[in-house]
Scaffold this motif. Structure first.
Motif, PDB file in Angstrom:
ATOM      1  N   GLU A 122       9.220   3.221 -14.166  1.00  0.00           N
ATOM      2  CA  GLU A 122       8.375   3.179 -15.367  1.00  0.00           C
ATOM      3  C   GLU A 122       6.966   2.658 -15.089  1.00  0.00           C
ATOM      4  O   GLU A 122       6.070   2.797 -15.913  1.00  0.00           O
ATOM      5  CB  GLU A 122       9.044   2.369 -16.485  1.00  0.00           C
ATOM      6  N   GLU A 123       6.757   2.059 -13.925  1.00  0.00           N
ATOM      7  CA  GLU A 123       5.429   1.533 -13.573  1.00  0.00           C
ATOM      8  C   GLU A 123       4.612   2.602 -12.854  1.00  0.00           C
ATOM      9  O   GLU A 123       5.092   3.227 -11.915  1.00  0.00           O
ATOM     10  CB  GLU A 123       5.571   0.314 -12.658  1.00  0.00           C
ATOM     11  N   PRO A 124       3.361   2.807 -13.298  1.00  0.00           N
ATOM     12  CA  PRO A 124       2.528   3.780 -12.594  1.00  0.00           C
ATOM     13  C   PRO A 124       2.127   3.273 -11.212  1.00  0.00           C
ATOM     14  O   PRO A 124       1.944   2.075 -11.005  1.00  0.00           O
ATOM     15  CB  PRO A 124       1.305   3.942 -13.497  1.00  0.00           C
ATOM     16  N   VAL A 125       2.013   4.194 -10.278  1.00  0.00           N
ATOM     17  CA  VAL A 125       1.580   3.854  -8.917  1.00  0.00           C
ATOM     18  C   VAL A 125       0.063   3.929  -8.880  1.00  0.00           C
ATOM     19  O   VAL A 125      -0.526   4.912  -9.326  1.00  0.00           O
ATOM     20  CB  VAL A 125       2.198   4.823  -7.892  1.00  0.00           C
ATOM     21  N   SER A 126      -0.581   2.888  -8.354  1.00  0.00           N
ATOM     22  CA  SER A 126      -2.038   2.879  -8.272  1.00  0.00           C
ATOM     23  C   SER A 126      -2.473   2.839  -6.819  1.00  0.00           C
ATOM     24  O   SER A 126      -1.738   2.363  -5.949  1.00  0.00           O
ATOM     25  CB  SER A 126      -2.627   1.681  -9.017  1.00  0.00           C
ATOM     26  N   TYR A 127      -3.671   3.324  -6.572  1.00  0.00           N
ATOM     27  CA  TYR A 127      -4.197   3.335  -5.210  1.00  0.00           C
ATOM     28  C   TYR A 127      -4.359   1.914  -4.685  1.00  0.00           C
ATOM     29  O   TYR A 127      -3.849   1.576  -3.628  1.00  0.00           O
ATOM     30  CB  TYR A 127      -5.536   4.080  -5.141  1.00  0.00           C
ATOM     31  N   SER A 128      -5.080   1.075  -5.434  1.00  0.00           N
ATOM     32  CA  SER A 128      -5.421  -0.263  -4.925  1.00  0.00           C
ATOM     33  C   SER A 128      -4.194  -1.139  -4.690  1.00  0.00           C
ATOM     34  O   SER A 128      -4.151  -1.883  -3.711  1.00  0.00           O
ATOM     35  CB  SER A 128      -6.392  -0.960  -5.872  1.00  0.00           C
ATOM     36  N   LYS A 129      -3.205  -1.031  -5.526  1.00  0.00           N
ATOM     37  CA  LYS A 129      -2.044  -1.912  -5.434  1.00  0.00           C
ATOM     38  C   LYS A 129      -0.962  -1.376  -4.489  1.00  0.00           C
ATOM     39  O   LYS A 129      -0.362  -2.143  -3.745  1.00  0.00           O
ATOM     40  CB  LYS A 129      -1.452  -2.116  -6.832  1.00  0.00           C
ATOM     41  N   HIS A 130      -0.739  -0.068  -4.499  1.00  0.00           N
ATOM     42  CA  HIS A 130       0.397   0.483  -3.775  1.00  0.00           C
ATOM     43  C   HIS A 130       0.046   1.383  -2.589  1.00  0.00           C
ATOM     44  O   HIS A 130       0.715   1.348  -1.567  1.00  0.00           O
ATOM     45  CB  HIS A 130       1.289   1.275  -4.740  1.00  0.00           C
ATOM     46  N   ILE A 131      -0.978   2.201  -2.743  1.00  0.00           N
ATOM     47  CA  ILE A 131      -1.301   3.197  -1.716  1.00  0.00           C
ATOM     48  C   ILE A 131      -2.244   2.639  -0.645  1.00  0.00           C
ATOM     49  O   ILE A 131      -2.047   2.882   0.548  1.00  0.00           O
ATOM     50  CB  ILE A 131      -1.904   4.471  -2.356  1.00  0.00           C
ATOM     51  N   GLU A 132      -3.252   1.884  -1.046  1.00  0.00           N
ATOM     52  CA  GLU A 132      -4.230   1.389  -0.071  1.00  0.00           C
ATOM     53  C   GLU A 132      -3.594   0.608   1.091  1.00  0.00           C
ATOM     54  O   GLU A 132      -3.999   0.813   2.242  1.00  0.00           O
ATOM     55  CB  GLU A 132      -5.314   0.563  -0.755  1.00  0.00           C
ATOM     56  N   PRO A 133      -2.601  -0.245   0.865  1.00  0.00           N
ATOM     57  CA  PRO A 133      -1.996  -0.923   2.018  1.00  0.00           C
ATOM     58  C   PRO A 133      -1.379   0.058   3.027  1.00  0.00           C
ATOM     59  O   PRO A 133      -1.451  -0.156   4.232  1.00  0.00           O
ATOM     60  CB  PRO A 133      -0.914  -1.814   1.390  1.00  0.00           C
ATOM     61  N   LEU A 134      -0.817   1.148   2.539  1.00  0.00           N
ATOM     62  CA  LEU A 134      -0.255   2.165   3.438  1.00  0.00           C
ATOM     63  C   LEU A 134      -1.363   2.893   4.182  1.00  0.00           C
ATOM     64  O   LEU A 134      -1.259   3.170   5.380  1.00  0.00           O
ATOM     65  CB  LEU A 134       0.584   3.171   2.651  1.00  0.00           C
ATOM     66  N   VAL A 135      -2.441   3.218   3.466  1.00  0.00           N
ATOM     67  CA  VAL A 135      -3.577   3.911   4.079  1.00  0.00           C
ATOM     68  C   VAL A 135      -4.187   3.040   5.177  1.00  0.00           C
ATOM     69  O   VAL A 135      -4.478   3.525   6.275  1.00  0.00           O
ATOM     70  CB  VAL A 135      -4.628   4.282   3.002  1.00  0.00           C
ATOM     71  N   ILE A 136      -4.356   1.777   4.897  1.00  0.00           N
ATOM     72  CA  ILE A 136      -4.940   0.872   5.890  1.00  0.00           C
ATOM     73  C   ILE A 136      -4.020   0.771   7.112  1.00  0.00           C
ATOM     74  O   ILE A 136      -4.478   0.815   8.249  1.00  0.00           O
ATOM     75  CB  ILE A 136      -5.230  -0.505   5.265  1.00  0.00           C
ATOM     76  N   ALA A 137      -2.738   0.700   6.890  1.00  0.00           N
ATOM     77  CA  ALA A 137      -1.795   0.569   8.002  1.00  0.00           C
ATOM     78  C   ALA A 137      -1.704   1.833   8.854  1.00  0.00           C
ATOM     79  O   ALA A 137      -1.568   1.754  10.067  1.00  0.00           O
ATOM     80  CB  ALA A 137      -0.412   0.215   7.465  1.00  0.00           C
ATOM     81  N   HIS A 138      -1.782   2.997   8.221  1.00  0.00           N
ATOM     82  CA  HIS A 138      -1.525   4.242   8.946  1.00  0.00           C
ATOM     83  C   HIS A 138      -2.755   5.104   9.237  1.00  0.00           C
ATOM     84  O   HIS A 138      -2.676   5.992  10.083  1.00  0.00           O
ATOM     85  CB  HIS A 138      -0.532   5.113   8.162  1.00  0.00           C
TER      86      HIS A 138
END
Length: 134
Positions: A27-43
């Motif tokens: 039910e929670e929306p996925v956001s770039y700053s909170k959820h995606i950016e850490p993956l982008v930075i890591a990979h």
């Protein structure tokens, strides 16, 4: 027998290593700053950092969202990198799935391409389908 057991344990430990994937309730929306950016930075930052970024795409902290959303792909100019709400029209998704008609899959390492974990791919899918929120 002991050797196999040790090897199996080592594989379990190694497969769990890496960037933690946040568990985001449906039910929670996925956001770039909170959820995606850490993956982008890591990979991704290894190839898409500020110095000589591949495909002119800088994905460093605080810059990635603006370079991904609302921008056309360099490799396929008719596609957007991220088309909010449309997973199949998002070149990033095709690259992460290793199904892009141009270019190689992502992320890449010194030994070749690698697939993201299912939980990571699911977050990217939910983010794009949910409107690619900042």
């Amino acid at each position: 027998m002991v050797r196999r057991h040790v090897l199996a344990c080592a594989l379990v430990i190694v497969s769990g290593c890496g960037t933690p994937v946040p568990e985001v309730p449906v039910e929670e929306p996925v956001s770039y700053s909170k959820h995606i950016e850490p993956l982008v930075i890591a990979h991704c930052v290894g190839c898409h950092g500020a110095k000589e970024p591949k495909a002119r795409l800088v994905l460093e902290e605080g810059k990635g969202y603006g370079d991904l959303v609302g921008r056309r792909s360099v490799q396929i100019a008719t596609m957007m990198l991220v088309e909010p709400g449309d997973i199949e029209a998002s070149y990033l998704w095709l690259k992460l799935q290793h199904r892009a008609p141009e270019g190689r899959g992502m992320p890449r390492t010194s030994t070749g391409v690698k697939k993201l974990r299912a939980a990571e791919l699911d977050l990217y899918r939910r983010w794009i389908e949910g409107g690619a929120l900042p």
